[in-house]
Each structure stands twice: as structure tokens, then as C-alpha cells.
Scaffold this motif. Structure first.
Motif, PDB file in Angstrom:
ATOM      1  N   THR A  31     -19.796  27.446   6.125  1.00  0.00           N
ATOM      2  CA  THR A  31     -21.273  27.359   6.136  1.00  0.00           C
ATOM      3  C   THR A  31     -22.182  26.110   6.029  1.00  0.00           C
ATOM      4  OG1 THR A  31     -20.400  28.987   4.540  1.00  0.00           O
ATOM      5  CG2 THR A  31     -22.982  28.804   4.598  1.00  0.00           C
ATOM      6  N   HIS A  32     -21.411  25.035   6.215  1.00  0.00           N
ATOM      7  CA  HIS A  32     -22.350  23.924   5.732  1.00  0.00           C
ATOM      8  C   HIS A  32     -23.399  23.676   7.011  1.00  0.00           C
ATOM      9  CE1 HIS A  32     -23.204  20.088   4.193  1.00  0.00           C
ATOM     10  NE2 HIS A  32     -22.529  19.357   5.199  1.00  0.00           N
ATOM     11  N   LYS A  33     -23.068  23.958   8.149  1.00  0.00           N
ATOM     12  CA  LYS A  33     -23.924  23.855   9.415  1.00  0.00           C
ATOM     13  C   LYS A  33     -24.913  24.991   9.558  1.00  0.00           C
ATOM     14  CE  LYS A  33     -22.403  19.528  10.819  1.00  0.00           C
ATOM     15  NZ  LYS A  33     -23.227  18.363  10.671  1.00  0.00           N
ATOM     16  N   TYR A  34     -24.933  25.798   8.673  1.00  0.00           N
ATOM     17  CA  TYR A  34     -25.889  26.952   8.967  1.00  0.00           C
ATOM     18  C   TYR A  34     -27.224  26.466   8.514  1.00  0.00           C
ATOM     19  CZ  TYR A  34     -22.705  30.942   9.654  1.00  0.00           C
ATOM     20  OH  TYR A  34     -21.757  31.828  10.366  1.00  0.00           O
ATOM     21  N   HIS A  35     -28.238  27.092   9.374  1.00  0.00           N
ATOM     22  CA  HIS A  35     -29.762  26.652   9.114  1.00  0.00           C
ATOM     23  C   HIS A  35     -30.434  27.820   9.526  1.00  0.00           C
ATOM     24  CE1 HIS A  35     -30.192  26.639  13.731  1.00  0.00           C
ATOM     25  NE2 HIS A  35     -28.893  26.108  13.392  1.00  0.00           N
TER      26      HIS A  35
END
Lengths: 141, 212
Positions: free
Chosen positions: B208-212
Motif C-alpha cells: 500500500t505504501h506507494k498508493y496515492h
């Protein structure tokens, strides 16, 4: 709501569950895997290690109590709201338990492996979802 | 990463009012602007300043929070992983996701017959893809100290190209745990379950870390 087939499948599966043992183990695993839940059981004595938790007599007793409740829900699949109304009030007004904990406590895959398969898994998840929803009912009011 | 600190009012309102909190931290991810939060949260009057919480910006940077696995947790995960048949466990985990959480089938329109439980369990594309997903987990186990870096590309892919709701990562993680529990009931002690739950949660977060 659960269909007639789903109710039959869940009930048949539940018939194989050793409620006395599974309840204690489920609650024990909850306290080990999600340690923040221990805050609700400070009076239970030694919860310092996984072995202590799993062998704790108060954990086993309370686990059995919780699963007996689930069993009661199984007998009243058409009226989970009524069945869990009093418990929902208790958990909201007296025990102040975050409803998220109902979800993690109900999700405990410790059953005989061959039984916990396919449709039984679906039914269980659906039943868990309904039970959790009814437990949360009092909180939204 | 910057942080916002919510500061309690210096004195509570007479007759009650909000209880003063100890300082609470709001961690913001990279790319989030603080300006808007500051404008929204600054008290609009002297009275409000006495009765509400408002943020104080701390300008020093803090490192990203990383999940830390103990030596015992890593050893437990590795010991069970050594016994896992990636194709069997991966295929079954994905199949269970598609059966138990049927909305997830929308991501697999090209997989052919997903109309029944037996069709899904026997579907060769499900097995292949399940193996691929679980091989990814195998990679995670080799890099448990840097899951965010390990999954950075996959995270971007799932956000930008595949448009997968991150909640599904947690659901699939739970399916993997269930399959491991059914296949390895003796080894899946509470401690083993705790270590694997931590891993699946951490992998879901990393994805989920790179979700924007």
C-alpha cells in the motif's frame, strides 16, 4: 441473510466443533496474535508468554463462554439481532470493546483441516460477518 | 517524513469540555502537504484556542517507520516456509479469496471459468497466478528488514495499473494464513500464527505504501 443451504452447511460443520476446546484456543490465540486485546483481561493473571496464555484457566473458561455464545447464535440464525442485543449493549456500555475486535476474534482458523474447506469457509465468513454486524448494532445507536 | 503534533489546550474549559490528551502524534506520509492541515486546524479565535486542539509543526525529519521482526519471528517464518509447496498453497489461497470474497473475481476476468467453487479450485490460471503471488511472499521472507523497498514496484503496479483496493491485500494475507493453518496444523502454533500474521500485515502495508 444466510440461505437454507448455507445454514445447513454451517450447522453441520458446527456439529464437529469441540466447543470446549476451540473456544479456549481461539481466545488464547487472539491474546497472543493481537496482544493489545490483553487489555480487556487484566484480571486473568499470567498472560506474559504464549504458553502462559494458552494454559491459563481463565482464558479457557472465558473462551468457552464466548464460543457458547456463538453456538447460541447458530441456533437462532434467523434472529441474530435479537440474540446478540444484550451482548451488544454489554460490550458497548460496560466493557467498551472496540467492535474491530469482534472481527479478529471470530476469524480464527483452528478447526479440523479437512472440514474447513470451500463452502464451509464461505458460510463461516458470512456467519461471522452477520454476528459481528449484530454485535456492533448497539454501538451505532 | 514530517510530523504534526497535536497540542492540548493549556487549561480545560470550566465545567468540563474535552479532556486534555497527552501529546499525540499524527504521522504524515511523504507527498502530503502540511499547509492545508495547518489552515484547517488552526483555532479561529482566542476562545477556540483555549478549548480545542491545534497542531504544532515539527520541522525535523524522522525516518519511515519500519516493521521489525525479532530473530525468533524470522526463524519461525523461515522454518514453516521451508515446508511450503508454493504452487499448492499459493493456488489454494488465491482460490479461497475468489470463492470467499467473490468481488475479487473482478480483477481476473481473463481467467475463464470462475462460476463455481470446483471451477475456481481447478482453474489452471488461478493456480499459476497464486504461485506467482506466493513466490512474491518468498521474496518478502528473504527481505524482511526492507519490505517497503522490496514491494515498491509491485505497490506502484497495483495502484497505477491494476487499481486494486489495498483492503484486498489484507484479505489475501488472511487466506494465506488459513491455508497454512489447514496444511500445517501441528506447526501452526499461536507463536507461529503471530509471526505470520505480522508478516502478512507488513506485506499488505508495504504494497500500500506507494498508493496515492
Amino acid at each position: 441473510m444466510l440461505t437454507a443451504e448455507e445454514k445447513a452447511a454451517v450447522t453441520a460443520f458446527w456439529g464437529k466443533v469441540k466447543v470446549d476446546e476451540v473456544g479456549g484456543e481461539a481466545l488464547g490465540r487472539l491474546l497472543v496474535v493481537y496482544p493489545w486485546t490483553q487489555r480487556f483481561f487484566e484480571s486473568f493473571g499470567d498472560l506474559s508468554t504464549a504458553d502462559a496464555v494458552m494454559n491459563n484457566p481463565k482464558v479457557k473458561a472465558h473462551g468457552k463462554k464466548v464460543l457458547d455464545s456463538f453456538s447460541n447464535g447458530m441456533k437462532h440464525l434467523d434472529d441474530l439481532k435479537g440474540t446478540f442485543a444484550a451482548l451488544s449493549e454489554l460490550h458497548c456500555d460496560k466493557l467498551h470493546v472496540d467492535p474491530e475486535n469482534f472481527k479478529v476474534s471470530l476469524w480464527n482458523p483452528q478447526c479440523s483441516p479437512s472440514s474447513f474447506y470451500g463452502q464451509a469457509h464461505v458460510m463461516r465468513r458470512k456467519l461471522n460477518g452477520r454476528t459481528q454486524f449484530r454485535m456492533e448494532k448497539r454501538y451505532s445507536g | 517524513m514530517s510530523i504534526l503534533l497535536t497540542h492540548p489546550c493549556p487549561s480545560p474549559t470550566p465545567g468540563g469540555g474535552p479532556l486534555p490528551l497527552t501529546n499525540s502524534l499524527i504521522l504524515l506520509g511523504e507527498g502530503r502537504t502540511l499547509g492545508q492541515e495547518m489552515r484547517n486546524k488552526r483555532p479561529h479565535s482566542e476562545e477556540a484556542a483555549q478549548t480545542c486542539f491545534w497542531p504544532i509543526r515539527i520541522t525535523s525529519k524522522l525516518p519511515d517507520t519500519m516493521v521489525h521482526f525479532t530473530t525468533e519471528e524470522k526463524a519461525a517464518v523461515a522454518s514453516l516456509w521451508a515446508k511450503v509447496n508454493v504452487e499448492v498453497v499459493g493456488g489454494e489461497s488465491l482460490a479461497r479469496l475468489l470463492i470467499v470474497c467473490p468481488w475479487t473475481q473482478r480483477f481476473f476476468d481473463s481467467f475463464g471459468n470462475l462460476y463455481s467453487e470446483s471451477a475456481i479450485m481447478g482453474n489452471p490460471k488461478v493456480k499459476v497466478y497464486g504461485r506467482k503471488v506466493l513466490n512474491s511472499f518468498g521474496n518478502a521472507i528473504k527481505h524482511m528488514d526492507d519490505l517497503k523497498g522490496t514491494f515498491a514496484d509491485l505497490s506502484e503496479l497495483h495502484c497505477d495499473k491494476l487499481h486494486v483496493d489495498p483492503e484486498n491485500f489484507r484479505l489475501l494475507g488472511n487466506m494465506i494464513l488459513i491455508v497454512l493453518a489447514t496444511h500445517f496444523s501441528k506447526e501452526f502454533t499461536p507463536q507461529m500464527q503471530a509471526a505470520w500474521q505480522k508478516l502478512t500485515n507488513a506485506v499488505a502495508n508495504a504494497l500500500t505504501h506507494k498508493y496515492h
